[in-house]
Design a protein around this motif. Sequence first.
Motif, PDB file in Angstrom:
ATOM      1  N   LEU A 152     -44.533  36.500 -37.611  1.00  0.00           N
ATOM      2  CA  LEU A 152     -45.416  36.881 -38.634  1.00  0.00           C
ATOM      3  C   LEU A 152     -46.518  35.980 -38.686  1.00  0.00           C
ATOM      4  O   LEU A 152     -46.315  34.907 -38.278  1.00  0.00           O
ATOM      5  N   PRO A 153     -47.933  36.492 -39.205  1.00  0.00           N
ATOM      6  CA  PRO A 153     -49.014  35.508 -39.110  1.00  0.00           C
ATOM      7  C   PRO A 153     -48.697  34.386 -39.815  1.00  0.00           C
ATOM      8  O   PRO A 153     -49.227  33.202 -39.561  1.00  0.00           O
ATOM      9  N   LEU A 191     -50.265  34.048 -30.364  1.00  0.00           N
ATOM     10  CA  LEU A 191     -48.714  34.546 -30.661  1.00  0.00           C
ATOM     11  C   LEU A 191     -48.910  36.081 -30.986  1.00  0.00           C
ATOM     12  O   LEU A 191     -47.823  36.772 -30.525  1.00  0.00           O
ATOM     13  N   ALA A 192     -49.921  36.450 -31.885  1.00  0.00           N
ATOM     14  CA  ALA A 192     -49.873  37.847 -32.459  1.00  0.00           C
ATOM     15  C   ALA A 192     -50.148  38.727 -31.469  1.00  0.00           C
ATOM     16  O   ALA A 192     -49.824  39.870 -31.399  1.00  0.00           O
ATOM     17  N   GLY A 193     -51.018  38.474 -30.494  1.00  0.00           N
ATOM     18  CA  GLY A 193     -51.178  39.136 -29.270  1.00  0.00           C
ATOM     19  C   GLY A 193     -50.138  39.458 -28.206  1.00  0.00           C
ATOM     20  O   GLY A 193     -50.372  40.151 -27.218  1.00  0.00           O
ATOM     21  N   LEU A 194     -48.894  38.678 -28.420  1.00  0.00           N
ATOM     22  CA  LEU A 194     -47.854  38.751 -27.402  1.00  0.00           C
ATOM     23  C   LEU A 194     -46.698  39.175 -28.162  1.00  0.00           C
ATOM     24  O   LEU A 194     -46.879  39.204 -29.317  1.00  0.00           O
ATOM     25  N   LEU A 195     -45.556  39.691 -27.417  1.00  0.00           N
ATOM     26  CA  LEU A 195     -44.495  40.195 -28.458  1.00  0.00           C
ATOM     27  C   LEU A 195     -43.768  38.769 -28.415  1.00  0.00           C
ATOM     28  O   LEU A 195     -43.149  38.353 -27.442  1.00  0.00           O
ATOM     29  N   ALA A 225     -36.753  32.491 -33.741  1.00  0.00           N
ATOM     30  CA  ALA A 225     -35.321  31.917 -34.113  1.00  0.00           C
ATOM     31  C   ALA A 225     -35.443  31.338 -35.139  1.00  0.00           C
ATOM     32  O   ALA A 225     -36.006  30.184 -35.321  1.00  0.00           O
ATOM     33  N   LEU A 226     -34.459  31.560 -36.150  1.00  0.00           N
ATOM     34  CA  LEU A 226     -34.269  30.902 -37.291  1.00  0.00           C
ATOM     35  C   LEU A 226     -32.728  30.615 -37.506  1.00  0.00           C
ATOM     36  O   LEU A 226     -31.777  31.301 -37.032  1.00  0.00           O
ATOM     37  N   ARG A 227     -32.610  29.465 -38.342  1.00  0.00           N
ATOM     38  CA  ARG A 227     -31.244  28.901 -38.732  1.00  0.00           C
ATOM     39  C   ARG A 227     -31.615  28.828 -40.245  1.00  0.00           C
ATOM     40  O   ARG A 227     -32.318  28.095 -40.709  1.00  0.00           O
ATOM     41  N   GLY A 228     -30.894  29.876 -40.927  1.00  0.00           N
ATOM     42  CA  GLY A 228     -31.235  29.741 -42.307  1.00  0.00           C
ATOM     43  C   GLY A 228     -32.542  30.521 -42.378  1.00  0.00           C
ATOM     44  O   GLY A 228     -32.975  31.421 -41.745  1.00  0.00           O
ATOM     45  N   SER A 229     -33.423  29.738 -43.119  1.00  0.00           N
ATOM     46  CA  SER A 229     -34.793  30.274 -43.160  1.00  0.00           C
ATOM     47  C   SER A 229     -35.854  29.398 -42.447  1.00  0.00           C
ATOM     48  O   SER A 229     -37.089  29.764 -42.499  1.00  0.00           O
ATOM     49  N   GLU A 230     -35.180  28.639 -41.754  1.00  0.00           N
ATOM     50  CA  GLU A 230     -36.160  27.583 -40.778  1.00  0.00           C
ATOM     51  C   GLU A 230     -36.123  27.894 -39.328  1.00  0.00           C
ATOM     52  O   GLU A 230     -35.128  28.045 -38.671  1.00  0.00           O
ATOM     53  N   PRO A 231     -37.452  28.256 -39.058  1.00  0.00           N
ATOM     54  CA  PRO A 231     -38.009  28.528 -37.628  1.00  0.00           C
ATOM     55  C   PRO A 231     -37.395  27.217 -36.664  1.00  0.00           C
ATOM     56  O   PRO A 231     -37.588  26.049 -36.948  1.00  0.00           O
ATOM     57  N   VAL A 232     -36.592  27.558 -35.653  1.00  0.00           N
ATOM     58  CA  VAL A 232     -36.014  26.690 -34.747  1.00  0.00           C
ATOM     59  C   VAL A 232     -36.563  26.887 -33.219  1.00  0.00           C
ATOM     60  O   VAL A 232     -36.036  26.031 -32.391  1.00  0.00           O
ATOM     61  N   GLY A 233     -37.119  27.987 -33.117  1.00  0.00           N
ATOM     62  CA  GLY A 233     -37.672  28.301 -31.717  1.00  0.00           C
ATOM     63  C   GLY A 233     -38.380  29.492 -31.880  1.00  0.00           C
ATOM     64  O   GLY A 233     -38.412  30.077 -32.896  1.00  0.00           O
ATOM     65  N   PHE A 234     -39.059  29.678 -30.753  1.00  0.00           N
ATOM     66  CA  PHE A 234     -39.893  31.075 -30.725  1.00  0.00           C
ATOM     67  C   PHE A 234     -40.149  31.308 -29.076  1.00  0.00           C
ATOM     68  O   PHE A 234     -39.955  30.518 -28.041  1.00  0.00           O
ATOM     69  N   VAL A 235     -40.289  32.396 -28.853  1.00  0.00           N
ATOM     70  CA  VAL A 235     -40.508  33.089 -27.339  1.00  0.00           C
ATOM     71  C   VAL A 235     -41.673  34.123 -27.468  1.00  0.00           C
ATOM     72  O   VAL A 235     -41.730  34.861 -28.359  1.00  0.00           O
ATOM     73  N   ALA A 236     -42.438  34.066 -26.564  1.00  0.00           N
ATOM     74  CA  ALA A 236     -43.652  34.774 -26.437  1.00  0.00           C
ATOM     75  C   ALA A 236     -43.520  35.561 -25.112  1.00  0.00           C
ATOM     76  O   ALA A 236     -43.503  35.044 -24.118  1.00  0.00           O
ATOM     77  N   LEU A 237     -43.556  37.045 -25.115  1.00  0.00           N
ATOM     78  CA  LEU A 237     -43.372  37.785 -23.879  1.00  0.00           C
ATOM     79  C   LEU A 237     -44.836  38.607 -23.730  1.00  0.00           C
ATOM     80  O   LEU A 237     -45.358  39.086 -24.635  1.00  0.00           O
ATOM     81  N   ASP A 292     -46.853  41.603 -21.637  1.00  0.00           N
ATOM     82  CA  ASP A 292     -46.779  42.759 -20.829  1.00  0.00           C
ATOM     83  C   ASP A 292     -45.342  43.101 -20.488  1.00  0.00           C
ATOM     84  O   ASP A 292     -45.047  43.887 -19.567  1.00  0.00           O
ATOM     85  N   ASN A 293     -44.381  42.493 -21.331  1.00  0.00           N
ATOM     86  CA  ASN A 293     -42.910  42.874 -21.480  1.00  0.00           C
ATOM     87  C   ASN A 293     -42.321  42.608 -20.058  1.00  0.00           C
ATOM     88  O   ASN A 293     -41.171  43.144 -19.638  1.00  0.00           O
ATOM     89  N   GLU A 294     -43.230  41.410 -19.371  1.00  0.00           N
ATOM     90  CA  GLU A 294     -42.426  41.107 -18.075  1.00  0.00           C
ATOM     91  C   GLU A 294     -42.708  39.666 -17.747  1.00  0.00           C
ATOM     92  O   GLU A 294     -42.016  39.093 -16.652  1.00  0.00           O
ATOM     93  N   HIS A 295     -43.438  38.758 -18.586  1.00  0.00           N
ATOM     94  CA  HIS A 295     -43.710  37.471 -18.238  1.00  0.00           C
ATOM     95  C   HIS A 295     -43.539  36.671 -19.602  1.00  0.00           C
ATOM     96  O   HIS A 295     -44.047  36.806 -20.755  1.00  0.00           O
ATOM     97  N   ILE A 296     -42.675  35.751 -19.455  1.00  0.00           N
ATOM     98  CA  ILE A 296     -42.368  34.879 -20.453  1.00  0.00           C
ATOM     99  C   ILE A 296     -43.423  33.859 -20.490  1.00  0.00           C
ATOM    100  O   ILE A 296     -43.484  33.014 -19.771  1.00  0.00           O
ATOM    101  N   GLU A 297     -44.324  33.824 -21.516  1.00  0.00           N
ATOM    102  CA  GLU A 297     -45.678  33.090 -21.775  1.00  0.00           C
ATOM    103  C   GLU A 297     -45.369  31.813 -22.402  1.00  0.00           C
ATOM    104  O   GLU A 297     -45.768  30.785 -21.957  1.00  0.00           O
ATOM    105  N   LEU A 298     -44.388  31.936 -23.506  1.00  0.00           N
ATOM    106  CA  LEU A 298     -43.999  30.477 -24.130  1.00  0.00           C
ATOM    107  C   LEU A 298     -42.606  30.795 -24.579  1.00  0.00           C
ATOM    108  O   LEU A 298     -42.040  31.551 -24.929  1.00  0.00           O
ATOM    109  N   LEU A 299     -41.724  29.533 -24.467  1.00  0.00           N
ATOM    110  CA  LEU A 299     -40.461  29.384 -25.093  1.00  0.00           C
ATOM    111  C   LEU A 299     -40.313  27.878 -25.578  1.00  0.00           C
ATOM    112  O   LEU A 299     -40.200  27.205 -24.584  1.00  0.00           O
ATOM    113  N   TYR A 300     -40.225  27.635 -26.679  1.00  0.00           N
ATOM    114  CA  TYR A 300     -40.095  26.406 -27.146  1.00  0.00           C
ATOM    115  C   TYR A 300     -39.000  26.602 -28.253  1.00  0.00           C
ATOM    116  O   TYR A 300     -38.967  27.336 -29.090  1.00  0.00           O
TER     117      TYR A 300
END
Length: 163
Positions: free
Chosen positions: A13-14, A58-62, A66-78, A80-88
């Motif tokens: 989400l933005p 991030l908005a331009g990628l899929l 990841a949340l634990r409760g309401s807290e973001p604990v990670g994210f991944v950005a894909l 063209d449905n075929e390249h992991i651009e970011l995973l933190y």
Amino acid sequence: MSEAAKIALRPYLPADAPVLAALFRASVAELTGEDYDEEQQEAWMAAADDEAAFGTRLAGLLTVVALRGSEPVGFVALKDNEHIELLYVRPDAAGTGVGAALAGAVEALAKARGKTALTVDASDTALGFFQHRGYEAQRRNMVPRADTWLGNTSMKKTLGEGR
């Protein structure tokens, strides 16, 4: 209930931009020190200095958060449905299944969208994580960032095999 079972995934989400930019910087600062020097880390973290631009990226990628409760604990950005651009993953959540949940989600999404393989340019820090998931090294890269170079490895996983 295991740590991994407590993870919920949702679309980006933005409003996530500032939190994910901080998570990105903390992840680089605290988790990559054995593989990259301070100058390299600073150059890498600069990618999130402009939170609005980071959010637009991030908005331009899929992007999946990841949340634990309401807290973001990670994210991944894909891309063209075929390249992991970011995973933190937030440093205090490293090794708890967050990265595996995120990688598993984009692997399933890519496969469901007709892709037969997924690629990633893995940092030296993340290399073992991706190898463990069945990604195979394709080539070594040196990427310019500011006035320094960062090494990473292009990797590929055929979907439907392994983990």
